[in-house]
Design an enzyme around this catalytic site. Structure first.
Site, PDB file in Angstrom:
ATOM      1  N   CYS A 187      10.591   1.872   2.163  1.00  0.00           N
ATOM      2  CA  CYS A 187      11.539   0.764   2.469  1.00  0.00           C
ATOM      3  C   CYS A 187      12.758   1.430   2.230  1.00  0.00           C
ATOM      4  O   CYS A 187      13.834   0.819   2.820  1.00  0.00           O
ATOM      5  CB  CYS A 187      11.113  -0.421   1.481  1.00  0.00           C
ATOM      6  SG  CYS A 187      11.064   0.075  -0.396  1.00  0.00           S
TER       7      CYS A 187
ATOM      8  N   PRO B 288      -3.369  -6.192  -5.399  1.00  0.00           N
ATOM      9  CA  PRO B 288      -3.037  -5.071  -4.762  1.00  0.00           C
ATOM     10  C   PRO B 288      -3.464  -5.177  -3.245  1.00  0.00           C
ATOM     11  O   PRO B 288      -4.267  -5.908  -2.922  1.00  0.00           O
ATOM     12  CB  PRO B 288      -3.707  -3.939  -5.348  1.00  0.00           C
ATOM     13  CG  PRO B 288      -4.933  -4.422  -5.736  1.00  0.00           C
ATOM     14  CD  PRO B 288      -4.666  -6.006  -6.179  1.00  0.00           C
ATOM     15  N   ALA B 289      -2.574  -4.179  -2.396  1.00  0.00           N
ATOM     16  CA  ALA B 289      -3.066  -4.308  -1.040  1.00  0.00           C
ATOM     17  C   ALA B 289      -4.587  -3.911  -0.992  1.00  0.00           C
ATOM     18  O   ALA B 289      -5.034  -2.770  -1.694  1.00  0.00           O
ATOM     19  CB  ALA B 289      -2.117  -3.277  -0.201  1.00  0.00           C
TER      20      ALA B 289
ATOM     21  N   SER C 131       6.384  -7.017   3.184  1.00  0.00           N
ATOM     22  CA  SER C 131       7.014  -7.167   4.403  1.00  0.00           C
ATOM     23  C   SER C 131       7.992  -8.327   4.204  1.00  0.00           C
ATOM     24  O   SER C 131       7.342  -9.324   3.554  1.00  0.00           O
ATOM     25  CB  SER C 131       6.201  -7.434   5.709  1.00  0.00           C
ATOM     26  OG  SER C 131       5.359  -8.263   5.381  1.00  0.00           O
TER      27      SER C 131
ATOM     28  N   TRP D 132       0.664  -1.191  -0.031  1.00  0.00           N
ATOM     29  CA  TRP D 132      -0.181  -0.064  -0.041  1.00  0.00           C
ATOM     30  C   TRP D 132       0.848   1.285   0.118  1.00  0.00           C
ATOM     31  O   TRP D 132       0.252   2.567  -0.338  1.00  0.00           O
ATOM     32  CB  TRP D 132      -0.918   0.213   1.164  1.00  0.00           C
ATOM     33  CG  TRP D 132      -0.223  -0.296   2.324  1.00  0.00           C
ATOM     34  CD1 TRP D 132      -0.271  -1.572   3.177  1.00  0.00           C
ATOM     35  CD2 TRP D 132       0.501   0.562   3.238  1.00  0.00           C
ATOM     36  NE1 TRP D 132       0.517  -1.650   4.147  1.00  0.00           N
ATOM     37  CE2 TRP D 132       0.989  -0.210   4.415  1.00  0.00           C
ATOM     38  CE3 TRP D 132       1.021   1.908   3.168  1.00  0.00           C
ATOM     39  CZ2 TRP D 132       1.882   0.323   5.392  1.00  0.00           C
ATOM     40  CZ3 TRP D 132       1.793   2.515   4.002  1.00  0.00           C
ATOM     41  CH2 TRP D 132       2.066   1.568   5.209  1.00  0.00           C
TER      42      TRP D 132
ATOM     43  N   GLU E 124      10.793  -7.978  -3.218  1.00  0.00           N
ATOM     44  CA  GLU E 124      11.179  -7.042  -2.831  1.00  0.00           C
ATOM     45  C   GLU E 124      10.846  -6.652  -1.374  1.00  0.00           C
ATOM     46  O   GLU E 124       9.531  -6.222  -1.286  1.00  0.00           O
ATOM     47  CB  GLU E 124      10.842  -5.759  -3.801  1.00  0.00           C
ATOM     48  CG  GLU E 124      11.400  -5.852  -5.160  1.00  0.00           C
ATOM     49  CD  GLU E 124      12.877  -5.669  -5.359  1.00  0.00           C
ATOM     50  OE1 GLU E 124      13.401  -5.096  -4.110  1.00  0.00           O
ATOM     51  OE2 GLU E 124      13.517  -5.919  -6.129  1.00  0.00           O
TER      52      GLU E 124
END
Ligand code: NAD
Length: 493
Positions: free
Chosen positions: A293, A185-186, A238, A160, A259
């Site tokens: 990130c 998608p989230a 995550s 997200w 990733e």
């Protein structure tokens, strides 16, 4: 005013899934709400698809694959460029959708649209250069070589925090390589993905080639991982979920690209102007309200300039405006939800209870329930959550160090290895840090490090593979070796 009413083209706001070129409800009528994190108001509702509908998306992708891979690379590139141009034409609408569902400032959202579109541009070009090789033959009268072929259907599971660019960085590469995609998608940020689907349709990307499925994350991911016909899984998110998906993909031996999280050190050498370095460190820490990130989580400053650096950092940090992303003066929007705020508060409490100093960050000034004021902790040590965990919040921690060997050991003291920053003008120190830091990406004297040309990715538990750059398309290509034997011998050149 509602989101749809603010768009120049309200058809970009879709409250459905997108499967096989059709907008789909949940067959069982199940839905969930999507919330604007700035106001906690419902932006819209999305379907929770049934397992059979996820299987239908896989069937559609499978049926569409042959015709898509058969197109000339140039023809796929033309459609990708049309898709990219539409993203830029509708930059303002896409930014607004993103700011509503994710919370980020309009300036950051516009930047993400451009960043996202740049991947599609890059891969449209790269697809035309998916070269095989001719190999000098060691077998008499044989010709040897390799051909690059699309791997097959790719499942793309995205987070997200960058609702658009994390999709295009994957889908641009996969589509250019000739692979159909199924995007999950989230659930916090589905509308950016659905707007991309609407634009893909307008760009003449055929039915079944770009699908967006929505539903229970664990259930959908399990179906995608278990499916034999899905040959590649690309995940951004995550480390915890990445490990789970890697395990789930083992049964079908998929190509997996991950990733994952980061815990970036930001190293400031003794030769730096503390003010200049502090300005850069604030930029590297607080983008997307720290939910990045690449965020500079652990700021390691040479002891000789530590105090001055802290003064400048605090000043600059406190000038950041926290508010609704749609207000033009806002730098930092809300966090994604209340749980993220709770986690940020827990990280600060943990640090203070272990001896850190809370220099700034008064949460009573937060303009709403999901907001967290930029916070600075000094005296951070490696036993604190703020050091060990990817904090994903506007919480910065500063730690002094004394020499280069010590700071390299400190920087590497994490399970993550995505990105690191170093600020120094001493060429010997630069080289030492560059070689000593165990990170997939090291940026020296520059906060900005990303872009389509960059092989983006991490080492250690930050992931597998690289996205973007010269090798990004390889994640979606197989190398087929051929040997043509018993050929007539050819003399001459
Ligand atoms: P997340 O792992 O919670 O979610 C990512 C995706 O996985 C979402 O689509 C989510 O719905 C899905 N998911 C969640 N639980 C699942 C489960 N049990 N099984 C299968 N799928 C599941 O991550 P997030 O909170 O959305 O995003 C933040 C994370 O993403 C951070 O760790 C951040 O560092 C990372 N990230 C990495 C990069 C990178 O390029 N390395 C870029 C952006 C974000």
């Amino acid at each position: 005013m509602s989101l749809a009413a603010r768009l120049s083209d309200p058809r970009l706001f879709r409250q459905y899934a997108y499967v096989n070129g059709r907008w789909a409800h949940s067959e069982a009528g199940r839905e969930e709400s999507v919330i604007d994190p700035a106001t906690d108001e419902v932006i819209g509702r999305i379907p929770v698809l049934e397992a059979a509908q996820i299987h239908a998306a896989i069937d559609a992708a499978d049926a569409a694959f042959a015709a898509w891979r058969a197109l000339r690379a140039e023809e796929r590139a033309e459609r990708l460029m049309a898709w990219r141009n539409l993203m830029l034409d509708y930059r303002e609408d896409l930014a607004l959708i993103m700011s509503f569902e994710q919370g980020k400032s309009m300036a950051d959202a516009r930047g993400e649209v451009e960043y996202g579109a740049s991947f599609v541009h890059w891969f449209a070009e790269e697809g035309k250069r998916a070269y095989g090789q001719t190999l000098p033959s060691h077998i008499p009268n044989a010709a040897l070589g390799t051909i690059k072929e699309p791997v097959g259907i790719a499942a793309l599971i995205t987070p997200w925090n960058f609702p658009l660019a994390m999709i295009t960085r994957k889908a641009g590469a996969a589509l250019a390589a000739g692979c159909p995609v199924i995007v999950k998608p989230a659930s916090e940020t589905p509308f950016s993905a659905l707007a991309l689907a609407e634009l893909a349709e307008r760009a003449n990307i055929p039915s079944g080639i770009f699908n967006v499925v929505l539903g229970d994350a664990a259930e959908v991911s399990q179906i995608l991982c278990n499916e034999e016909r899905i040959k590649a899984l690309s995940f951004t998110g995550s480390t915890r979920v990445g490990k789970l998906l890697l395990e789930q993909s083992a049964g079908t031996v998929k190509r997996v690209s991950l990733e994952l999280g980061g815990n970036a050190p930001f190293i400031v050498g003794p030769d730096m102007d503390p003010r200049e370095a502090a300005m850069a460190a604030v930029d590297a820490k607080f983008q997307t309200s720290g939910q990045d990130c690449l965020a500079a989580n652990r700021i390691l400053v040479h002891a000789s300039i530590h105090d001055e650096f802290v003064t400048h950092f605090t000043e600059r940090m406190q000038a950041l405006v926290v508010g609704n992303g749609r207000d033009s003066e806002t730098h930092l929007g809300p966090l994604i939800h209340a749980k993220a705020v709770e986690k940020a508060a827990a990280i600060v409490d943990d640090a203070v209870s272990r001896g850190a100093t809370l220099v700034a960050g008064d949460q009573s000034e937060a303009p709403g329930a999901n907001f967290f004021m930029p916070t600075l902790l000094t005296g951070v040590t490696s036993d604190m959550m703020v050091w060990r965990e990817e904090n994903f919040a506007p919480v910065a921690g500063i730690t002094p160090y004394n020499d280069d060997d010590e700071v390299i050991t400190m920087a590497n003291d994490t399970e993550y290895g995505l990105a690191a920053y170093a600020y120094t003008h001493d060429i010997r120190r630069i080289w030492k840090l560059l070689r000593g830091l165990e990170f997939g990406m090291v940026s020296v004297n520059s906060v900005k490090m990303t872009g389509p040309v960059v092989p983006f990715g991490g080492v250690k538990q930050s992931g597998l593979g690289r996205e973007g750059g010269p090798t990004g398309i390889d994640e979606y290509l197989e190398t087929k070796y051929y040997c043509l034997g018993a050929l007539p011998s050819v003399s001459g050149s």
